[in-house]
Design an enzyme around this catalytic site. Structure first.
Site, PDB file in Angstrom:
ATOM      1  N   LYS A   1     -37.728  -6.803 -95.546  1.00  0.00           N
ATOM      2  CA  LYS A   1     -36.469  -7.367 -96.054  1.00  0.00           C
ATOM      3  C   LYS A   1     -36.603  -7.744 -97.537  1.00  0.00           C
ATOM      4  O   LYS A   1     -35.756  -7.387 -98.355  1.00  0.00           O
ATOM      5  CB  LYS A   1     -36.094  -8.591 -95.199  1.00  0.00           C
ATOM      6  CG  LYS A   1     -34.814  -9.283 -95.625  1.00  0.00           C
ATOM      7  CD  LYS A   1     -34.194 -10.034 -94.462  1.00  0.00           C
ATOM      8  CE  LYS A   1     -34.856 -11.359 -94.171  1.00  0.00           C
ATOM      9  NZ  LYS A   1     -34.576 -12.381 -95.216  1.00  0.00           N
ATOM     10  N   SER A   2     -37.647  -8.469 -97.882  1.00  0.00           N
ATOM     11  CA  SER A   2     -37.818  -8.910 -99.277  1.00  0.00           C
ATOM     12  C   SER A   2     -37.905  -7.717-100.228  1.00  0.00           C
ATOM     13  O   SER A   2     -37.322  -7.722-101.317  1.00  0.00           O
ATOM     14  CB  SER A   2     -39.105  -9.725 -99.416  1.00  0.00           C
ATOM     15  OG  SER A   2     -39.000 -10.923 -98.709  1.00  0.00           O
TER      16      SER A   2
ATOM     17  N   ARG B   1     -35.134  -6.312-103.255  1.00  0.00           N
ATOM     18  CA  ARG B   1     -35.589  -6.151-104.645  1.00  0.00           C
ATOM     19  C   ARG B   1     -35.401  -4.719-105.117  1.00  0.00           C
ATOM     20  O   ARG B   1     -35.055  -4.480-106.282  1.00  0.00           O
ATOM     21  CB  ARG B   1     -37.054  -6.594-104.767  1.00  0.00           C
ATOM     22  CG  ARG B   1     -37.197  -8.129-104.703  1.00  0.00           C
ATOM     23  CD  ARG B   1     -38.629  -8.531-104.374  1.00  0.00           C
ATOM     24  NE  ARG B   1     -38.851  -9.965-104.488  1.00  0.00           N
ATOM     25  CZ  ARG B   1     -38.483 -10.863-103.567  1.00  0.00           C
ATOM     26  NH1 ARG B   1     -37.843 -10.489-102.470  1.00  0.00           N
ATOM     27  NH2 ARG B   1     -38.767 -12.144-103.738  1.00  0.00           N
TER      28      ARG B   1
ATOM     29  N   GLY C   1     -30.367 -15.965 -98.491  1.00  0.00           N
ATOM     30  CA  GLY C   1     -30.878 -16.801 -99.580  1.00  0.00           C
ATOM     31  C   GLY C   1     -31.464 -15.953-100.694  1.00  0.00           C
ATOM     32  O   GLY C   1     -31.302 -16.254-101.886  1.00  0.00           O
TER      33      GLY C   1
ATOM     34  N   ARG D   1     -27.655 -24.618 -98.178  1.00  0.00           N
ATOM     35  CA  ARG D   1     -29.027 -24.476 -98.704  1.00  0.00           C
ATOM     36  C   ARG D   1     -29.117 -24.926-100.158  1.00  0.00           C
ATOM     37  O   ARG D   1     -28.194 -24.737-100.942  1.00  0.00           O
ATOM     38  CB  ARG D   1     -29.504 -23.027 -98.508  1.00  0.00           C
ATOM     39  CG  ARG D   1     -29.567 -22.714 -97.021  1.00  0.00           C
ATOM     40  CD  ARG D   1     -30.085 -21.349 -96.748  1.00  0.00           C
ATOM     41  NE  ARG D   1     -31.488 -21.227 -97.076  1.00  0.00           N
ATOM     42  CZ  ARG D   1     -32.187 -20.106 -96.950  1.00  0.00           C
ATOM     43  NH1 ARG D   1     -31.593 -19.018 -96.537  1.00  0.00           N
ATOM     44  NH2 ARG D   1     -33.465 -20.083 -97.248  1.00  0.00           N
TER      45      ARG D   1
ATOM     46  N   SER E   1     -42.008 -21.032-104.116  1.00  0.00           N
ATOM     47  CA  SER E   1     -40.867 -20.266-103.606  1.00  0.00           C
ATOM     48  C   SER E   1     -40.701 -18.985-104.397  1.00  0.00           C
ATOM     49  O   SER E   1     -40.490 -19.003-105.615  1.00  0.00           O
ATOM     50  CB  SER E   1     -39.584 -21.111-103.720  1.00  0.00           C
ATOM     51  OG  SER E   1     -38.447 -20.267-103.666  1.00  0.00           O
TER      52      SER E   1
ATOM     53  N   ASP F   1     -42.167 -17.643 -93.026  1.00  0.00           N
ATOM     54  CA  ASP F   1     -41.129 -17.147 -92.098  1.00  0.00           C
ATOM     55  C   ASP F   1     -41.683 -16.924 -90.690  1.00  0.00           C
ATOM     56  O   ASP F   1     -40.913 -16.706 -89.747  1.00  0.00           O
ATOM     57  CB  ASP F   1     -40.524 -15.841 -92.626  1.00  0.00           C
ATOM     58  CG  ASP F   1     -39.691 -16.068 -93.890  1.00  0.00           C
ATOM     59  OD1 ASP F   1     -39.316 -17.227 -94.162  1.00  0.00           O
ATOM     60  OD2 ASP F   1     -39.420 -15.090 -94.594  1.00  0.00           O
TER      61      ASP F   1
ATOM     62  N   ARG G   1     -35.727 -25.288 -89.518  1.00  0.00           N
ATOM     63  CA  ARG G   1     -36.576 -24.643 -88.502  1.00  0.00           C
ATOM     64  C   ARG G   1     -37.567 -25.597 -87.855  1.00  0.00           C
ATOM     65  O   ARG G   1     -38.151 -25.244 -86.812  1.00  0.00           O
ATOM     66  CB  ARG G   1     -37.274 -23.414 -89.086  1.00  0.00           C
ATOM     67  CG  ARG G   1     -36.308 -22.273 -89.307  1.00  0.00           C
ATOM     68  CD  ARG G   1     -36.981 -21.001 -89.759  1.00  0.00           C
ATOM     69  NE  ARG G   1     -35.980 -19.950 -89.890  1.00  0.00           N
ATOM     70  CZ  ARG G   1     -36.071 -18.913 -90.706  1.00  0.00           C
ATOM     71  NH1 ARG G   1     -37.134 -18.772 -91.484  1.00  0.00           N
ATOM     72  NH2 ARG G   1     -35.115 -17.991 -90.754  1.00  0.00           N
TER      73      ARG G   1
ATOM     74  N   ARG H   1     -34.564 -15.785 -86.869  1.00  0.00           N
ATOM     75  CA  ARG H   1     -35.986 -15.946 -86.519  1.00  0.00           C
ATOM     76  C   ARG H   1     -36.177 -16.838 -85.286  1.00  0.00           C
ATOM     77  O   ARG H   1     -37.150 -16.684 -84.547  1.00  0.00           O
ATOM     78  CB  ARG H   1     -36.786 -16.467 -87.717  1.00  0.00           C
ATOM     79  CG  ARG H   1     -36.643 -15.572 -88.945  1.00  0.00           C
ATOM     80  CD  ARG H   1     -37.906 -15.374 -89.730  1.00  0.00           C
ATOM     81  NE  ARG H   1     -37.642 -14.490 -90.866  1.00  0.00           N
ATOM     82  CZ  ARG H   1     -37.701 -13.156 -90.826  1.00  0.00           C
ATOM     83  NH1 ARG H   1     -38.060 -12.549 -89.701  1.00  0.00           N
ATOM     84  NH2 ARG H   1     -37.429 -12.428 -91.889  1.00  0.00           N
TER      85      ARG H   1
HETATM   86  C1  S3P Z   1     -38.121 -14.607 -99.634  1.00  0.00           C
HETATM   87  C2  S3P Z   1     -38.847 -15.726 -99.904  1.00  0.00           C
HETATM   88  C3  S3P Z   1     -39.023 -16.830 -98.958  1.00  0.00           C
HETATM   89  C4  S3P Z   1     -38.701 -16.414 -97.537  1.00  0.00           C
HETATM   90  C5  S3P Z   1     -37.450 -15.633 -97.457  1.00  0.00           C
HETATM   91  C6  S3P Z   1     -37.530 -14.376 -98.307  1.00  0.00           C
HETATM   92  C7  S3P Z   1     -37.964 -13.599-100.687  1.00  0.00           C
HETATM   93  O1  S3P Z   1     -38.178 -17.894 -99.326  1.00  0.00           O
HETATM   94  O2  S3P Z   1     -38.616 -17.545 -96.703  1.00  0.00           O
HETATM   95  O3  S3P Z   1     -37.187 -15.239 -96.113  1.00  0.00           O
HETATM   96  O4  S3P Z   1     -37.581 -12.451-100.382  1.00  0.00           O
HETATM   97  O5  S3P Z   1     -38.237 -13.919-101.854  1.00  0.00           O
HETATM   98  P1  S3P Z   1     -38.631 -18.957-100.458  1.00  0.00           P
HETATM   99  O6  S3P Z   1     -38.939 -18.184-101.637  1.00  0.00           O
HETATM  100  O7  S3P Z   1     -37.452 -19.846-100.699  1.00  0.00           O
HETATM  101  O8  S3P Z   1     -39.786 -19.679 -99.865  1.00  0.00           O
END
Ligand code: S3P
Length: 435
Positions: A21-22, A26, A95, A123, A168, A320, A351, A393
């Protein structure tokens, strides 16, 4: 929609989980502000990653999508090629979409408003508003509560050297992306390393970006103005999705599972370390590099687990995975203590609360703390009704716990798994051995 999960004897076979996903988010974002066509294969076609595509469509970017083969081509327009949206950019439940796009928007010569669902509106955004304002950005929380909706207005940016109070990746990435549009160098230092996909991928797109360990922590720095060039990218499988199948195989006796093509970037592999400490057997096979990211196959065998204490620098590397780690802890001998994980309180749900409530409803012994949980393993889990609280999750973690429970478990709003893993339940069913 509710879903009933029946107990299983074991899980067996082979699975390939969907793309990370991340990394998917990107690839679209950086492709949009690169020059030329970026071809992405194994893109995660989930609600969150589709939110990112829809936001960039509103910013004037064209996509060629082949949903059946999970391929996306981003027709990038360069750093200055985005255009003013005619409507609110809706980021859904994501987020990552909200925080990273805000960094890009802060550097544009047009304004925009970003908003999301009820969870996104709760958030914290102060963590990006503060450093972006220090860079000179025009950014307001429309309701004055430091949450979305966020209004961004054009303003010249200058580089900053930011010491991030939380590890983060979303905050780090937001600032680095704004740094592409700033006057002078921008740096972000974090005490523990959060996932570094932004640093790796931006470097692949040709950005001038560096990372180093300093006495204050991990420091990433970016130079502005260097044009990004389109790339071909193949997204590895998501270790956060793989973690549910790892857990199922570990706790169900007689299981053996091969999980193919999983991203094993060290900044994401905390779950492998935690499982190893618990006595779980996971072999990392055929480690390779794919588009600047590490990938491997994981062979998981059912294992007797014992409780552990975790905290500190390991937490960002498995943030996560803590709900599914709590499930593992409920099936382990002895006590597991999770600390330094207060960030869990500001995820898609709180969570610490939602994991505690769900596991307790099944009969597990869990005590929440301000920054984690204490889980006394070994109590048999029983069938019950679980509220997913619309958190993907939590739904997936509890579906795995249900496989090893003594009776059927109903998961409420179970389809929220579509945020990160639309085919989760059918993939799980395909591996299950019935009694
Ligand atoms: C993510 C970073 C994490 C993670 C989120 C995805 C990302 O959050 O919990 O599911 O893709 O950069 P944080 O950066 O706020 O910890």
């Amino acid at each position: 929609m509710d879903r009933i999960i029946m107990p299983a004897v074991s899980v067996k076979g082979e699975i390939t989980v969907p793309g990370d996903k991340s990394i998917s988010h990107r690839a679209v974002m950086f492709g949009a502000i690169a020059e030329g066509d970026t071809r992405i294969s194994n893109y995660l076609m989930s609600a969150d990653c589709l939110s990112t595509i829809s936001c960039f469509e509103k910013l004037g970017i064209r996509f060629t999508m082949e949903k059946s083969s999970n391929s996306v081509t981003v027709h990038g327009k360069g750093l200055q090629g985005l255009s003013a949206p005619s409507e609110v950019l809706y980021t859904g439940n994501s987020g990552t979409t909200t925080r990273l796009i805000t960094g890009i928007l802060a550097g544009q010569n047009f304004g925009a408003v970003l908003d999301g669902d009820a969870s996104i509106r709760r958030r914290p955004m102060k963590r990006i508003i503060d450093p972006l304002r220090r860079m000179g950005a025009g950014i307001e929380s429309e309701k004055g509560n430091d949450c979305a909706p966020l209004r961004i207005t054009p303003a010249p940016l200058h580089g900053i050297d930011y010491l991030s109070p939380t590890a983060s990746a979303q905050v780090k990435s937001c600032i680095l992306l704004a740094g592409l549009y700033a006057e002078g160098k921008t740096s972000v230092t974090e005490r523990a390393l959060s996932r570094n996909h932004t640093e790796l991928m931006l470097s692949g797109f040709g950005a001038r970006i560096s990372s180093e360990k300093t006495p204050d922590g991990w420091k990433a720095s970016i130079d502005p103005g260097v044009p990004l060039h389109a790339c071909d990218l193949c997204v590895p499988g998501d270790i956060s999705s793989a973690a549910y199948f790892m857990a199922a195989a570990l706790i169900l006796p007689g299981s053996e599972l091969m999980i193919r093509n999983v991203g094993v970037n060290p900044s994401r592999c905390g779950i492998l370390e935690a499982v190893r400490q618990m006595g779980g057997r996971i072999r990392v096979l055929d480690r390779r590099t794919q588009g600047g990211e590490d990938a491997a196959d994981l062979l998981v065998s059912s294992s007797g687990l014992h409780g552990i204490e975790i905290g500190g620098e390991l937490i960002p590397a498995l943030i996560d995975e803590i709900p599914i780690l709590a499930v593992l802890a409920a099936f382990a001998d002895g006590t597991t203590v999770i600390r330094d994980a207060a960030e869990l309180r500001v995820k898609e749900s709180d969570r610490i609360e939602t994991t505690t409530r769900a596991l307790r409803a099944m009969g597990a012994r869990v005590t929440p703390s301000p920054d984690g949980m204490i889980i006394e393993g070994g109590a048999p889990l029983k069938g019950s009704v679980i509220d997913s609280c619309l958190d993907h999750r939590i739904a997936m973690s509890m579906a795995v716990a249900a496989l090893a429970a003594e009776g059927p478990v109903t998961i409420k709003d179970a389809d929220c798994v579509g945020i990160s893993y639309p085919s989760f339940y059918s993939d799980l069913e395909g591996l299950r051995i019935r009694g």
